[in-house]
Design an enzyme around this catalytic site. Sequence first.
Site, PDB file in Angstrom:
ATOM      1  N   ASP A 118      20.587  -0.171 -26.951  1.00 52.45           N
ATOM      2  CA  ASP A 118      21.606  -0.435 -27.827  1.00 52.45           C
ATOM      3  C   ASP A 118      22.749  -1.570 -27.379  1.00 52.45           C
ATOM      4  O   ASP A 118      22.901  -1.557 -26.226  1.00 52.45           O
ATOM      5  CB  ASP A 118      22.436   0.808 -28.090  1.00 52.45           C
ATOM      6  CG  ASP A 118      21.148   1.890 -28.888  1.00 52.45           C
ATOM      7  OD1 ASP A 118      20.523   1.087 -29.957  1.00 52.45           O
ATOM      8  OD2 ASP A 118      21.464   2.892 -28.971  1.00 52.45           O
ATOM      9  N   ASP A 136      18.287  -0.545 -35.688  1.00 52.54           N
ATOM     10  CA  ASP A 136      18.924   0.261 -36.251  1.00 52.54           C
ATOM     11  C   ASP A 136      19.472  -0.081 -37.613  1.00 52.54           C
ATOM     12  O   ASP A 136      19.555   0.818 -38.540  1.00 52.54           O
ATOM     13  CB  ASP A 136      20.142   0.950 -35.193  1.00 52.54           C
ATOM     14  CG  ASP A 136      19.500   1.465 -34.178  1.00 52.54           C
ATOM     15  OD1 ASP A 136      18.281   2.113 -34.038  1.00 52.54           O
ATOM     16  OD2 ASP A 136      20.107   1.573 -33.003  1.00 52.54           O
TER      17      ASP A 136
END
EC number: 3.4.23.36
Length: 163
Positions: A118, A136
């Site tokens: 991330d 995502d």
Amino acid sequence: MTRRFFGWLELAALVIGLDQLTKWLVLSNLDFGEGIPVTGFFQLVLVYNPGAAFSFLAEHSGWQRWFFVVLALGVSGWLLTLLRQHQRETLLPLAFSLLIGGALGNVIDRVVHGAVVDFLYFHVGRYGWPAFNLADSAITVGVALMLWAQFRAPRNTNPENPS
């Protein structure tokens, strides 16, 4: 299989490619935990999430890695079936393609890195949204499009004729 179906698969592949490219750029330029401020409310960071959304199950001993890999592969297979059934439409196949691309982008991370990479972090002062990535984002947009398609779909109001 039609050309239209393969076009939707190409979109899923594009999502995977862009997701992996951006993650490679972040992994090549940042150390774990390092952040680069971009604006007063956004920065690029490098963090790993061994769990699911919002770090769900992240604190467990590692079994969740393979659980999420199998789950994402199973859901992607189901979505491929739905994609084939709805390939002539626009909204649902778009949603399915984004979901498949996002899910498989994160599967690659789990297999290669043991966790999802991330790097997009939005915050206001010390309050922030958990870091996320392009996969995502594709999943989030895909779910929103699926919901929108369901709300737009005509409903059968005659219980005697369920067709």
